[in-house]
Design an enzyme around this catalytic site. Structure first.
Site, PDB file in Angstrom:
ATOM      1  CE  LYS A 255      23.873  52.142 -34.086  1.00  0.00           C
ATOM      2  NZ  LYS A 255      23.368  51.698 -35.414  1.00  0.00           N
TER       3      LYS A 255
ATOM      4  CG  ASP B 154      29.681  53.986 -36.915  1.00  0.00           C
ATOM      5  OD1 ASP B 154      29.138  54.353 -35.862  1.00  0.00           O
ATOM      6  OD2 ASP B 154      29.835  52.784 -37.224  1.00  0.00           O
TER       7      ASP B 154
ATOM      8  NE  ARG C 192      27.343  46.501 -32.844  1.00  0.00           N
ATOM      9  CZ  ARG C 192      28.127  47.023 -31.930  1.00  0.00           C
ATOM     10  NH1 ARG C 192      28.904  46.251 -31.183  1.00  0.00           N
ATOM     11  NH2 ARG C 192      28.195  48.308 -31.712  1.00  0.00           N
TER      12      ARG C 192
ATOM     13  CB  ALA D 119      33.348  51.746 -37.060  1.00  0.00           C
TER      14      ALA D 119
ATOM     15  NE  ARG E 278      25.786  48.184 -40.775  1.00  0.00           N
ATOM     16  CZ  ARG E 278      25.776  48.426 -39.459  1.00  0.00           C
ATOM     17  NH1 ARG E 278      26.618  47.803 -38.665  1.00  0.00           N
ATOM     18  NH2 ARG E 278      24.937  49.311 -38.946  1.00  0.00           N
TER      19      ARG E 278
HETATM   20  O1  MRU Z   1      25.082  49.695 -36.184  1.00  0.00           O
HETATM   21  P1  MRU Z   1      26.296  49.403 -35.357  1.00  0.00           P
HETATM   22  O2  MRU Z   1      26.001  48.595 -34.146  1.00  0.00           O
HETATM   23  O3  MRU Z   1      27.416  48.834 -36.186  1.00  0.00           O
HETATM   24  O4  MRU Z   1      26.774  50.842 -34.848  1.00  0.00           O
HETATM   25  C1  MRU Z   1      27.909  50.915 -34.021  1.00  0.00           C
HETATM   26  C2  MRU Z   1      28.212  52.276 -33.546  1.00  0.00           C
HETATM   27  O5  MRU Z   1      27.567  53.238 -33.896  1.00  0.00           O
HETATM   28  C3  MRU Z   1      29.420  52.425 -32.665  1.00  0.00           C
HETATM   29  O6  MRU Z   1      29.229  53.439 -31.730  1.00  0.00           O
HETATM   30  C4  MRU Z   1      30.635  52.781 -33.543  1.00  0.00           C
HETATM   31  O7  MRU Z   1      30.760  51.859 -34.579  1.00  0.00           O
HETATM   32  C5  MRU Z   1      31.876  52.845 -32.766  1.00  0.00           C
HETATM   33  S1  MRU Z   1      32.445  51.268 -32.298  1.00  0.00           S
HETATM   34  C6  MRU Z   1      33.953  51.362 -31.576  1.00  0.00           C
END
Ligand code: MRU
Length: 343
Positions: A247, A236, A45, A47, A88
């Site tokens: 998030k 993201d 997980r 981005a 996703r």
């Molecule tokens: O649901 P997730 O764990 O994939 O969400 C991740 C996030 O929101 C991170 O903050 C975002 O992807 C940035 S990662 C460098």
């Protein structure tokens, strides 16, 4: 370096993030179905890590295909791209990486099946290498913002685990630390899936960076006590007007930061910038299964069965709450994003 995702002899090896911090286990993807479920179930997980994994998933699909002519192989791989794109919806890195892989299909349409397969593997590995390089560059730019002795609040996990390595928001923290600055990172636990508690706290401890874990609802009080100098989060998807999807809970942190006069920075590579999306209101927000909210880590029920639940995985922080966006090309005000990253 934490091996988030690895391509090894035609197999994608993922550090299974659903098992952290308790167990460090590797989940091996030997077919596209395994990659699809790993992304959906958050085994991988974050981005940039999702983008790298999807690119490797496309390569895996091509390498395991039985077609003997390039046109048939291309059709098959385009189906693989569709399956991966449906995993996703919010992180644009997924679609960006798949587009890069589709370009390889187009550019190599006159080559043999073997050549096409190896070009796809090469591109996936290039995406992985470039992601690490972008994180390191963000770290170099962002570390300049961080002063010796500062306390930084972060939300979710924007670290090595969320990327091909090093991290975005945590990459900035790592770089500041490498410059010899004494920093202390406060980590929101990040309900409902606890990426802050399970992953960010684990990563920082592994690196010996001082860390304090707080529950999400403590952030305001901790800021009011004057214990936070800077907020630093990942993203993201960043829209053309500088609105940022990240998030769920990021927006609350940004509002609190503004109320307390604390700078709020977003660190993200250009692969997270989507200038085709004009503002945050057009960003698709993923809704996740309700058991993530009603149970703890898929086990104990913490809510009555049958209760109505909302579980959006992300929220949008409007550009006006964001002090600056740290990218591999430098630090920009949100309203400079469209001009800087157009084409
Ligand atoms: O649901 P997730 O764990 O994939 O969400 C991740 C996030 O929101 C991170 O903050 C975002 O992807 C940035 S990662 C460098």
């Amino acid at each position: 370096m934490i091996p988030t995702v690895e391509w090894k002899e035609g197999v994608i090896r993922l550090l299974d993030q659903t098992q952290l911090p308790g167990r460090t286990t590797i989940f091996e993807c030997k077919d596209v179905a395994a990659v699809v479920s790993a992304i959906r179930e958050l085994k991988v997980r974050g981005a940039p890590a999702i983008g790298v994994t999807a690119a490797m998933g496309v390569a895996l699909g091509a390498c395991s295909a039985t077609e003997t002519d390039v046109l048939a192989l291309t059709k098959n791989v385009l189906c693989v791209c569709d399956q991966l794109a449906a995993t996703r919806p919010t992180a644009v890195n997924l679609f960006w990486a798949i587009e890069r892989m589709k370009n390889v299909l187009w550019k190599n349409r006159d080559r043999t099946v073997r050549e096409m397969q190896s070009q796809l593997v090469e591109e996936a590995l290039a995406i992985q290498r470039e992601d690490i390089a972008m994180c390191k560059a963000m770290g170099r730019h962002g570390a300049g913002i961080v002063k010796d002795g500062q306390h930084i609040l972060t939300h979710c996990n924007a670290g090595a685990l969320a990327t091909a390595g090093y991290g975005t928001a945590l990459g900035v923290c790592r770089a500041a630390r490498e410059q010899g600055k004494n920093i202390h990172v406060f980590v929101d636990e990040t309900r409902p899936v606890l990426q802050g508690a399970r992953l960010t706290a684990w990563e920082l401890l592994e690196d010996g960076i001082p860390v304090t874990l707080i529950t999400d609802n403590m952030a305001g009080a901790v800021m009011r006590q004057g214990r936070i100098d800077l907020c630093m989060v990942g993203a993201d998807r960043i829209a053309a007007n500088g609105d940022v999807a990240n998030k769920i809970g990021t927006y609350s942190v940004a509002v609190l930061a503004k109320a307390h006069g604390i700078p709020f920075y977003v660190a993200a590579p250009s692969s997270t910038i989507d200038i085709m999306t004009s503002s945050g209101s057009s960003i698709a927000i993923e809704e996740r299964p309700i058991h993530e909210v009603t149970t703890l880590h898929g086990g104990t029920w913490i809510a009555p069965k049958g209760v109505h639940v909302l579980n959006p995985a992300f929220d949008v922080t409007p550009a006006e709450y964001i002090t600056g966006i740290i990218t591999e090309r430098g630090i920009f005000a949100p309203d400079q994003i469209a001009e800087t990253f157009k084409g």
